[in-house]
Design a protein around this motif. Structure first.
Motif, PDB file in Angstrom:
ATOM      1  N   ALA A  79     -75.138 -36.551  35.408  1.00 19.93           N
ATOM      2  CA  ALA A  79     -73.862 -36.248  34.778  1.00 19.93           C
ATOM      3  C   ALA A  79     -73.458 -34.813  35.089  1.00 19.93           C
ATOM      4  O   ALA A  79     -74.294 -33.926  35.254  1.00 19.93           O
ATOM      5  CB  ALA A  79     -73.959 -36.446  33.274  1.00 19.93           C
ATOM      6  N   LEU A  80     -72.175 -34.594  35.167  1.00 16.59           N
ATOM      7  CA  LEU A  80     -71.613 -33.266  35.364  1.00 16.59           C
ATOM      8  C   LEU A  80     -70.752 -32.962  34.150  1.00 16.59           C
ATOM      9  O   LEU A  80     -69.882 -33.750  33.777  1.00 16.59           O
ATOM     10  CB  LEU A  80     -70.763 -33.245  36.645  1.00 16.59           C
ATOM     11  N   ALA A  81     -70.995 -31.814  33.539  1.00 17.85           N
ATOM     12  CA  ALA A  81     -70.239 -31.435  32.352  1.00 17.85           C
ATOM     13  C   ALA A  81     -69.670 -30.033  32.548  1.00 17.85           C
ATOM     14  O   ALA A  81     -70.321 -29.153  33.108  1.00 17.85           O
ATOM     15  CB  ALA A  81     -71.127 -31.477  31.119  1.00 17.85           C
ATOM     16  N   VAL A  82     -68.449 -29.835  32.071  1.00 15.68           N
ATOM     17  CA  VAL A  82     -67.772 -28.545  32.164  1.00 15.68           C
ATOM     18  C   VAL A  82     -67.324 -28.147  30.769  1.00 15.68           C
ATOM     19  O   VAL A  82     -66.706 -28.932  30.056  1.00 15.68           O
ATOM     20  CB  VAL A  82     -66.556 -28.637  33.122  1.00 15.68           C
ATOM     21  N   GLN A  83     -67.627 -26.895  30.395  1.00 16.15           N
ATOM     22  CA  GLN A  83     -67.204 -26.365  29.106  1.00 16.15           C
ATOM     23  C   GLN A  83     -66.122 -25.312  29.365  1.00 16.15           C
ATOM     24  O   GLN A  83     -66.417 -24.190  29.750  1.00 16.15           O
ATOM     25  CB  GLN A  83     -68.387 -25.732  28.365  1.00 16.15           C
ATOM     26  N   PRO A  84     -64.849 -25.663  29.151  1.00 13.61           N
ATOM     27  CA  PRO A  84     -63.790 -24.668  29.355  1.00 13.61           C
ATOM     28  C   PRO A  84     -63.864 -23.546  28.321  1.00 13.61           C
ATOM     29  O   PRO A  84     -64.395 -23.718  27.223  1.00 13.61           O
ATOM     30  CB  PRO A  84     -62.504 -25.477  29.181  1.00 13.61           C
ATOM     31  N   ASP A  85     -63.309 -22.375  28.674  1.00 16.62           N
ATOM     32  CA  ASP A  85     -63.368 -21.194  27.803  1.00 16.62           C
ATOM     33  C   ASP A  85     -62.309 -21.189  26.711  1.00 16.62           C
ATOM     34  O   ASP A  85     -62.433 -20.479  25.720  1.00 16.62           O
ATOM     35  CB  ASP A  85     -63.190 -19.911  28.639  1.00 16.62           C
ATOM     36  N   THR A  93     -68.739 -36.341  32.985  1.00 18.76           N
ATOM     37  CA  THR A  93     -68.580 -37.579  33.764  1.00 18.76           C
ATOM     38  C   THR A  93     -69.306 -38.755  33.127  1.00 18.76           C
ATOM     39  O   THR A  93     -69.182 -39.872  33.610  1.00 18.76           O
ATOM     40  CB  THR A  93     -69.123 -37.392  35.194  1.00 18.76           C
ATOM     41  N   THR A  94     -70.045 -38.526  32.067  1.00 22.48           N
ATOM     42  CA  THR A  94     -70.781 -39.634  31.440  1.00 22.48           C
ATOM     43  C   THR A  94     -69.840 -40.663  30.815  1.00 22.48           C
ATOM     44  O   THR A  94     -70.232 -41.811  30.642  1.00 22.48           O
ATOM     45  CB  THR A  94     -71.750 -39.121  30.363  1.00 22.48           C
ATOM     46  N   ALA A  95     -68.622 -40.266  30.489  1.00 24.92           N
ATOM     47  CA  ALA A  95     -67.670 -41.239  29.936  1.00 24.92           C
ATOM     48  C   ALA A  95     -67.319 -42.299  30.976  1.00 24.92           C
ATOM     49  O   ALA A  95     -67.060 -43.453  30.638  1.00 24.92           O
ATOM     50  CB  ALA A  95     -66.408 -40.532  29.466  1.00 24.92           C
TER      51      ALA A  95
END
Length: 122
Positions: A79-85, A93-95
């Motif tokens: 999975a790839l996860a991004v936490q915006p500021d 991407t897990t969804a």
């Protein structure tokens, strides 16, 4: 065998060969058939199609799409996860791939599952 016996057998064989030709000529001289085709019945055909569609589409909707699901070799398990500021929640991407990497079928996909749910079957 004498010559007269041979000639008699040849004449009998020729007569037997000519009988089907004479029968065919008599059949050709018969009047044409007046039978007509029945009108097409669409209702029973559509009823049978509607009744069998669920049996055909049910297994297709449950078919496991990721053959490597729940294994170490599963490429969808990463999975790839991004936490915006700016305070927006985490985007991952897990969804999109979580249902497939868990061993689900087409009915478990986020958008396609809703569309497949409208079709008959399981």
């Amino acid at each position: 065998m004498t010559t007269s016996t041979t000639h008699a057998l040849a004449a009998a064989g020729a007569a037997l060969l000519l009988v089907p030709v004479a029968a065919g000529a008599a059949a050709a001289a018969a009047p044409a058939s007046t039978a007509a085709l029945r009108p097409t019945q669409v209702g029973p055909a559509l009823g049978a199609l509607h009744g069998t569609t669920g049996y055909v589409l049910g297994p297709v909707k449950d078919l496991r799409l990721d053959p490597f699901a729940q294994s170490a070799a599963d490429p969808l398990n990463n999975a790839l996860a991004v936490q915006p500021d700016n305070g927006v929640p985490q985007v991952s991407t897990t969804a999109a791939t979580g249902s497939l990497s868990g061993g689900g079928g087409a009915k478990d996909l986020p958008v396609a599952g809703l569309l497949l749910g409208a079709l008959p079957g399981h």
